[in-house]
Design a protein around this motif. Structure first.
Motif, short mmCIF file in Angstrom:
data_model
loop_
_atom_site.label_atom_id
_atom_site.label_comp_id
_atom_site.label_asym_id
_atom_site.label_seq_id
_atom_site.Cartn_x
_atom_site.Cartn_y
_atom_site.Cartn_z
N THR A 171 5.31 25.63 3.05
CA THR A 171 4.55 24.53 3.01
C THR A 171 5.66 23.23 3.29
N ARG A 172 4.75 22.11 3.89
CA ARG A 172 5.29 20.68 3.91
C ARG A 172 4.46 19.62 3.57
N ALA A 173 4.80 18.56 3.02
CA ALA A 173 4.11 17.48 2.91
C ALA A 173 4.21 16.51 4.15
N VAL A 174 3.28 15.82 4.28
CA VAL A 174 3.32 14.92 5.37
C VAL A 174 2.95 13.30 4.97
N ILE A 175 4.00 12.50 5.03
CA ILE A 175 3.61 11.11 4.42
C ILE A 175 4.09 10.40 5.93
N GLU A 176 3.09 9.75 6.35
CA GLU A 176 3.31 8.55 7.51
C GLU A 176 3.58 7.21 6.84
N VAL A 177 4.81 6.75 7.21
CA VAL A 177 5.16 5.48 6.90
C VAL A 177 5.33 4.30 7.99
N ALA A 178 4.45 3.36 7.61
CA ALA A 178 4.72 2.14 8.60
C ALA A 178 5.68 1.29 8.44
N LEU A 179 6.62 1.34 9.39
CA LEU A 179 7.77 0.46 9.46
C LEU A 179 7.66 -0.96 9.24
N ALA A 180 8.58 -1.59 8.58
CA ALA A 180 8.56 -3.17 8.23
C ALA A 180 9.16 -4.12 9.10
N TRP A 181 9.12 -3.67 10.32
CA TRP A 181 9.61 -4.45 11.35
C TRP A 181 8.86 -4.42 12.61
N GLU A 182 9.21 -5.39 13.43
CA GLU A 182 8.55 -5.19 14.94
C GLU A 182 9.56 -4.42 15.75
N THR A 197 6.25 3.82 13.37
CA THR A 197 6.13 4.57 12.20
C THR A 197 7.06 5.73 12.20
N LEU A 198 7.22 6.02 11.03
CA LEU A 198 8.27 7.33 10.72
C LEU A 198 7.45 8.10 9.73
N THR A 199 7.41 9.47 10.15
CA THR A 199 6.65 10.63 9.55
C THR A 199 7.91 11.04 8.55
N LEU A 200 7.57 11.35 7.36
CA LEU A 200 8.38 12.14 6.51
C LEU A 200 7.81 13.47 6.15
N TYR A 201 8.75 14.54 6.38
CA TYR A 201 8.35 15.86 6.07
C TYR A 201 9.16 16.61 4.89
N PRO A 202 8.91 16.32 3.86
CA PRO A 202 9.59 17.19 2.67
C PRO A 202 9.03 18.51 2.88
N THR A 203 9.99 19.63 3.32
CA THR A 203 9.28 20.89 3.91
C THR A 203 9.93 21.89 2.93
N LEU A 204 9.20 22.77 2.57
CA LEU A 204 9.50 24.14 1.60
C LEU A 204 9.51 25.26 2.56
N ARG A 205 9.68 26.36 2.10
CA ARG A 205 9.65 27.88 3.25
C ARG A 205 8.07 27.82 3.64
N PRO A 265 0.84 -1.16 0.00
CA PRO A 265 -0.05 0.00 -0.13
C PRO A 265 0.68 1.42 -0.02
N VAL A 266 0.44 2.18 -1.00
CA VAL A 266 1.29 3.53 -1.02
C VAL A 266 0.83 4.55 0.31
N PRO A 267 1.79 5.02 0.79
CA PRO A 267 1.26 5.83 1.95
C PRO A 267 0.70 7.21 1.28
N ALA A 268 -0.20 7.87 1.97
CA ALA A 268 -1.14 8.75 1.88
C ALA A 268 -0.03 10.15 1.82
#
Length: 441
Positions: A427-438, A417-425, A194-197
């Motif tokens: 605006t930023r994108a918010v991408i929550e990634v479920a990690l693939a390990w316990e 989880t790890l939330t990625l924030y590609p950030t500009l001046r 599944p692709v993160p939103a």
């Protein structure tokens, strides 16, 4: 002190650098880009001035060509990128394939990532290629429909005797294929994850110059950041009046620079907070740092995410690959595709394409491009922040830059989880990634 007209300032900097000799010519691109970004100059006007002085430097010293003269950039808007399909590779029933971790099936290209960690696993590489003298420069890729394309080698060494790259073709293969065959070896592909939103957030606004400098601290390569007292861009914004009250901004920038350079060992030095303005000459205000401020450091000098970077990591990260296949919308004229996250014991990295932003620090010297590059923030669900830096950049004139954004330390093994924030001046994108390990307790 009265502000200098921005165009006059840019021309005075060019004249000063020519007088001191082209061998020390800094390039006016970063100054011109900053003046455009904060709204003080028109882009075409700034690009013309920068091009004039780049040409003048070459005419005075024809052998000087470290930063070749380029004509002013055309307005090169990019369209929103399309996310590729990213699929993990498997070695039959033996689990993930460490040599070929994932395939990237885009609408106009096909890639398969490859990792080689030096002589220790050369026997693995030798089984994949008929001539074990080194990597071939190209391989044939075939999908389960029988279509065959030629894929060229791209990538580089990351300093650990680890070669990280990809075999890439500019011709697409089936996005539904169950396997890829390369160089006579078949690699099975897992079902797409599944692709993160992706969602966008607006950031709190300060003055244009303060927004610009804060973002620049996080987005510029730490190895290319000049000492604050010698930073020509900061001087330009002070002299042209863009920074109405420089002292608090400079104190914050200095604290951020200390974090980038020293990490957990950084101190909240406020040397620039006592900045003194010397006598104005024909070019610049001289900034003189007065040393670390005596007494307690202001507790809120660093924003929370920056303060978090000072934590000492005592853990080893999990080793795994998480496919992403995410494209951001257009944000302030810029966009990015996040292909895959690779977690290692001491770091993690994201295979990334960045569109519209400056392509490479060298090209920025003679280009006026006010489009912001991304600052690559991330946060785990344990509260720790990470700030990525570009490594192993490949420049693509159509797309921008492609490579790995690398973060230190490793992802906290307790994180879910790890939330990625590609950030500009702004605006930023918010991408929550479920990690693939316990998670590890």
């Amino acid at each position: 002190m009265p502000a200098i007209d921005p165009e006059l300032y840019l021309r005075m900097r060019g004249e000063s650098q020519l007088v001191t000799g082209t061998s020390g010519f800094f390039g006016l691109g970063p100054i011109g880009s900053a003046l455009v970004a904060v709204g003080l100059l028109d882009r075409d006007l700034a690009a013309g001035v920068v091009a004039d002085y780049a040409l003048a430097s070459q005419l005075r010293e024809p052998g000087f060509g470290m930063y070749p003269h380029e004509a002013p950039l055309a307005d090169s808007r990019v369209s929103a990128p399309v996310a590729p399909v990213v699929r993990l590779c498997r070695r039959g029933d033996d689990g993930p394939d460490d040599t070929w971790p994932y395939a990237v099936l885009a609408d106009s290209s096909t890639e398969i990532a490859t990792v080689y960690s030096g002589p220790a696993n050369w026997d693995v590489v030798a089984t994949r290629f008929p001539k074990p003298q080194g990597f071939p420069q190209s391989l044939q890729l075939e999908d389960d429909t029988g279509r065959v394309v030629s894929a060229m080698l791209q990538g580089g060494n990351d300093g650990r005797f680890t070669w990280i790259g990809r075999f890439a073709s500019d011709t697409p293969l089936s996005q539904q294929t169950q396997w890829l065959e390369l160089g006579g070896v078949r690699v099975d592909l897992e079902v797409p994850m599944p692709v993160p939103a992706v969602r966008l957030e607006s950031l709190p606004a300060a003055s244009p110059a303060v927004d610009f400098l804060r973002h620049r601290s996080a987005s510029i390569d730490v190895m290319n950041q000049p000492p604050l007292v010698n930073d020509a861009v900061v001087l330009a914004l002070i002299e042209t009046g863009a920074l109405a009250d420089p002292e608090p901004t400079l104190a914050e920038l200095e604290a951020m620079a200390n974090v980038l350079r020293f990490g957990p060992h950084a101190s909240n030095s406020q040397g620039m907070a006592r900045t003194m303005f010397g006598t104005r000459n024909t070019m610049s205000v001289t900034l003189q740092a007065s040393g670390t401020v005596e007494g307690p450091v202001e507790p809120d000098l660093l924003p929370p995410e920056w303060a978090s970077l000072k934590r000492a990591a005592t853990w080893k990260g999990h080793e795994a690959v998480v496919p992403l296949g995410v494209a951001t919308p257009m944000m302030e004229g810029t966009a990015a595709v996040l292909i895959a996250l690779t977690s290692e014991t001491d770091r993690f990295r994201i295979d990334t394409i960045e569109y519209g932003a400056p392509r490479h620090p060298r090209s920025e010297m003679q280009e006026v491009n006010p489009q912001p590059a991304f600052a690559w923030w991330a946060q785990d669900d344990c509260g720790g922040w990470y700030l990525g830096q570009w490594q192993m950049i490949n420049v693509d004139d159509e797309k921008g830059r492609r490579g790995d954004v690398t973060y230190y330390p490793a992802i906290d093994p307790r994180a879910h989880t790890l939330t990625l924030y590609p950030t500009l001046r702004r605006t930023r994108a918010v991408i929550e990634v479920a990690l693939a390990w316990e998670p590890t307790s």
